[in-house]
Design a protein around this motif. Structure first.
Motif, short mmCIF file in Angstrom:
data_model
loop_
_atom_site.label_atom_id
_atom_site.label_comp_id
_atom_site.label_asym_id
_atom_site.label_seq_id
_atom_site.Cartn_x
_atom_site.Cartn_y
_atom_site.Cartn_z
N SER A 117 0.86 -1.18 0.00
CA SER A 117 0.00 0.00 0.00
C SER A 117 0.90 1.24 0.00
N LYS A 118 0.30 2.38 -0.21
CA LYS A 118 1.03 3.66 -0.26
C LYS A 118 2.23 3.56 -1.21
N VAL A 119 2.00 2.91 -2.35
CA VAL A 119 3.07 2.71 -3.32
C VAL A 119 3.36 4.01 -4.04
N GLU A 120 4.64 4.39 -4.03
CA GLU A 120 5.09 5.56 -4.77
C GLU A 120 6.35 5.19 -5.54
N CYS A 121 6.34 5.48 -6.81
CA CYS A 121 7.52 5.24 -7.63
C CYS A 121 7.58 6.40 -8.61
N ALA A 122 8.65 7.14 -8.56
CA ALA A 122 8.72 8.35 -9.36
C ALA A 122 10.16 8.63 -9.79
N GLN A 123 10.24 9.44 -10.84
CA GLN A 123 11.53 9.87 -11.36
C GLN A 123 11.79 11.29 -10.90
N ALA A 137 6.95 2.06 -0.37
CA ALA A 137 5.64 1.44 -0.15
C ALA A 137 5.58 0.91 1.28
N THR A 138 4.38 0.61 1.72
CA THR A 138 4.18 -0.08 2.99
C THR A 138 3.80 -1.52 2.66
N THR A 182 5.93 -3.06 7.42
CA THR A 182 7.22 -2.39 7.34
C THR A 182 7.21 -1.43 6.16
N GLU A 183 8.03 -0.42 6.24
CA GLU A 183 8.18 0.53 5.14
C GLU A 183 9.31 0.04 4.24
#
Length: 144
Positions: free
Chosen positions: A58-64, A73-74, A115-116
């Protein structure tokens, strides 16, 4: 055996051999085609790998940022058993799916724990975000 029976047997053998060649089980990755039409690539996980665990991220973030790609992510073990998770994060071209860079994160969690996850600057490249995409995937297995 008559000539016709021999020809039928030979053709059947050839067809079976050709069909089985496509199912050789050599663990090769599927190769996507670029026909311009809608493409679907399907691959079953190896038999020793359980089904995906992407829903446990969850709370997935993937960015350039500039040339660098980062992921966070969590990860939550929704079950009651201790599990080991393997999260693969890839940057791939949107056109054709060629993987440009990737990282693998492994975590073992007790049931109910979270876990983060973070992979800062795991890939650096000139591709614009409009030409590439971040593709996370996850598997889980009982912890040993």
């Amino acid at each position: 055996m008559t000539p016709r029976t021999r020809a039928t047997a030979a053709l059947t053998t050839l067809l079976l051999a050709t069909g089985l060649a496509g199912c050789s089980g050599d663990d090769a990755e599927p190769t996507p085609t670029n026909s311009g039409a809608l493409r679907t690539v399907t691959a079953a996980p190896p038999s020793n790998q359980p089904a995906g665990a992407i829903k446990e991220l969850s709370k997935v973030e993937c960015a350039q940022d500039g040339k660098d790609w980062s992921f966070s992510a969590t990860l939550t073990n929704d079950g009651s058993d201790r599990m080991t998770y393997t999260v693969l994060v890839a940057v791939a071209k949107k056109d054709g799916g060629t993987v440009l860079g990737s990282t693998t994160l492994t975590e073992t969690l007790d049931g109910g724990d979270s876990t983060e996850l973070e992979a800062k600057d795991f890939y650096s490249g000139d591709e614009k975000a409009a030409d590439a995409q971040c593709v996370p995937s996850a598997t889980k297995a009982a912890a040993k």
